[in-house]
Design an enzyme around this catalytic site. Structure first.
Site, PDB file in Angstrom:
ATOM      1  N   GLU A   1     -71.893 -53.889  -8.019  1.00  0.00           N
ATOM      2  CA  GLU A   1     -72.607 -55.169  -7.872  1.00  0.00           C
ATOM      3  C   GLU A   1     -72.420 -56.126  -9.045  1.00  0.00           C
ATOM      4  O   GLU A   1     -73.399 -56.610  -9.629  1.00  0.00           O
ATOM      5  CB  GLU A   1     -74.095 -54.924  -7.612  1.00  0.00           C
TER       6      GLU A   1
ATOM      7  N   GLU B   1     -74.046 -48.431  -0.330  1.00  0.00           N
ATOM      8  CA  GLU B   1     -75.508 -48.465  -0.363  1.00  0.00           C
ATOM      9  C   GLU B   1     -76.018 -49.171   0.890  1.00  0.00           C
ATOM     10  O   GLU B   1     -75.422 -50.149   1.343  1.00  0.00           O
ATOM     11  CB  GLU B   1     -76.054 -49.205  -1.594  1.00  0.00           C
TER      12      GLU B   1
HETATM   13  C1  BG6 Z   1     -78.642 -52.199  -5.515  1.00  0.00           C
HETATM   14  C2  BG6 Z   1     -78.314 -51.398  -6.729  1.00  0.00           C
HETATM   15  O1  BG6 Z   1     -78.787 -53.502  -5.950  1.00  0.00           O
HETATM   16  O2  BG6 Z   1     -79.823 -51.974  -4.838  1.00  0.00           O
HETATM   17  C3  BG6 Z   1     -79.171 -50.176  -6.949  1.00  0.00           C
HETATM   18  O3  BG6 Z   1     -76.964 -51.067  -6.795  1.00  0.00           O
HETATM   19  C4  BG6 Z   1     -80.605 -50.480  -6.537  1.00  0.00           C
HETATM   20  O4  BG6 Z   1     -79.054 -49.812  -8.287  1.00  0.00           O
HETATM   21  C5  BG6 Z   1     -80.615 -50.834  -5.056  1.00  0.00           C
HETATM   22  O5  BG6 Z   1     -81.519 -49.494  -6.832  1.00  0.00           O
HETATM   23  C6  BG6 Z   1     -81.998 -51.111  -4.495  1.00  0.00           C
HETATM   24  O6  BG6 Z   1     -82.618 -52.129  -5.235  1.00  0.00           O
HETATM   25  P1  BG6 Z   1     -84.017 -51.927  -5.924  1.00  0.00           P
HETATM   26  O7  BG6 Z   1     -84.236 -53.162  -6.705  1.00  0.00           O
HETATM   27  O8  BG6 Z   1     -84.999 -51.731  -4.828  1.00  0.00           O
HETATM   28  O9  BG6 Z   1     -83.912 -50.717  -6.793  1.00  0.00           O
END
Ligand code: BG6
Length: 448
Positions: A165, A348
């Site tokens: 990201e 993700e």
């Molecule tokens: C992504 C990241 O932005 O989203 C992760 O790569 C992150 O590191 C995930 O944990 C979920 O976002 P958040 O802010 O809910 O942890």
């Protein structure tokens, strides 16, 4: 029958799950690990720090046994740069090498494919103190670090992700904790850092191909399709501009070796075009990613009137206010496929929610199952439409600490028994979604 095959996930599909080092490992200062920018950041009130996290550093064997029980074919994790080089560069910390050696071997002993993120937000603090990504020396430090990983682990790791990201670090770095609070971070400086990260990424791609023939490597931005708020041409134009700055800037560079022209004209208008040295664009152009990894959580909607985000009245939201859009997932994949025609890997996708641990160690996370089911269903349709999707790694394999909303915002298939400030016994508990995902994998996505 033909129809059924058309809609199936391909053989060898990488059914996986994801984590990142600092969000899951803990042991933040053990065995020679140096501090990262994340270790030094200020945490929002009411949320835990990352010192213990899910204690995966000490419990990785138990965790990997659970991943294997779930049937994971792949595990996407990141390597903490400061375990390998406590100061970002200089002397290698053997204990760090040992930890990831063991982790990778443990995964392979269960036939779980390691998918390794080289850098997931946790820049060494020592480098930040020397200017971080504003300093071109950080490009060399990253290249040297990546080279070390390829040399030590390249005999076993076949899938590499360069930078997690990068777009979110540039657009929301102060929320994540990657933007240095002590230096004047004008937009211009951020886009200079951005340019340096593109160079670092290109160098890593080239090195990976040289050192690990047969291995594959790609960028891993966060990609969200951007909807116009209406069919008003002004809204459509604003949505396109937004998408160029948010999405395509980060893929046109690695894939085509050029700055996206709409994003570039925005940088010109804002007076924040980066200084591009002679030879930089050649380096970027010469590096060819093998696939595009991307993180998808939601879509965004943009209005021409405000020029910015508006909420989408057609979508429901999570408990944390994130819009839920499974169809948008398919739309995003179609767009990525049309633009770049490269294999896609989802690194993700998931639902952050408050889970309840019930009597008898039960977590009934039906909402998570519904979220994932609806997204996988759309992935299946995208494949039937010709998208070359090679894997799906939802966030997250196990509960971990969110970037800025603590551990109460849970994503995992496995519950970790702790809360924000009480570490309790950190025991692992299989959620209902664990059993559900196990069956999804066992049936290669036929039973959702
Ligand atoms: C992504 C990241 O932005 O989203 C992760 O790569 C992150 O590191 C995930 O944990 C979920 O976002 P958040 O802010 O809910 O942890």
């Amino acid at each position: 029958m033909i129809q059924k095959n058309k809609k199936s996930f391909p053989e060898g599909f990488l059914w996986g799950a994801s984590t990142s080092a600092y969000q899951v490992e803990g042991a933040w200062n053990e065995d020679g690990k140096g501090p990262s920018v994340i270790d030094m950041k200020k945490h929002p009130e009411g949320t835990t720090d990352f010192k213990v996290a899910s204690d995966h550093y000490h419990r990785y064997k138990e965790d990997i046994a659970l991943f294997a029980e779930m049937g994971l074919k792949a595990y996407r994790f990141s390597i903490a740069w400061t375990r390998i080089y406590p100061e970002g560069t200089g002397k290698i910390n053997q204990k760090g090498i040992e930890f990831y050696d063991n982790l990778i071997n443990e995964l392979l002993s269960y036939n779980i494919e390691p998918i390794v993120t080289i850098y997931h937000f946790d820049l060494p603090y020592a480098l930040q103190q020397k200017g971080g990504w504003s300093n071109r020396e950080t490009i060399d430090a990253y290249e040297n670090y990546a080279k070390t990983l390829f040399e030590f682990f390249g005999d076993r790791v076949k899938y590499w992700l360069t930078i997690n990201e990068q777009n979110m670090m540039i657009l929301h770095g102060s929320v994540i904790g990657t933007t240095d609070p002590n230096i004047k971070n004008s937009k211009k400086e951020l886009y200079q850092q951005n340019h340096h990260m593109f160079l670092a990424q290109a160098k890593a791609i080239k090195l990976c191909h040289e050192i690990c023939p047969g291995a594959k490597i790609g960028p891993a931005p966060n990609i969200s399709y951007v909807y116009p708020a209406s069919c008003k041409p002004e809204d459509v134009c604003a949505a396109q501009t937004y998408s160029s700055i948010r999405n395509w800037l980060y893929l046109d560079l690695p894939v085509f070796g050029r700055y996206n022209s709409v994003a570039w004209s925005y940088l010109e208008k804002e007076g924040c075009t980066p200084d591009i040295k002679e030879g930089d664009m050649e380096i970027i152009k010469a590096a060819k990613p093998d696939f595009i990894a991307f993180n998808y959580y939601s879509t965004e909607t943009v209005s021409g009137d405000s020029g910015g985000r508006v909420s989408n009245p057609h979508l429901k939201k999570t408990q944390f206010g994130w819009e839920i859009d499974p169809l948008g997932f398919r739309i995003t994949m179609r767009e990525l496929h049309d633009r770049y025609n490269l294999p896609l890997l989802v690194t993700e996708n998931g639902l952050g929610a408050y889970d309840t641990l019930e009597e008898g160690d039960i977590v009934n996370d039906d909402y998570r199952i519904e979220f994932l089911r609806n997204h996988i269903e759309q992935a299946k349709l995208a494949i039937a439409e010709g998208v070359n999707l090679i894997g799906y790694c939802p966030w997250s394999a196990i509960d971990l600490v969110s970037t800025h909303e603590g551990i109460s915002k849970r994503y995992g298939f496995i519950y970790v028994n702790r809360d924000e400030f009480d570490l309790k016994d950190l025991r692992r508990i299989k959620k209902k979604s664990f059993y559900w995902y196990k069956n999804v994998i066992a049936t290669n996505g036929e039973e959702l």
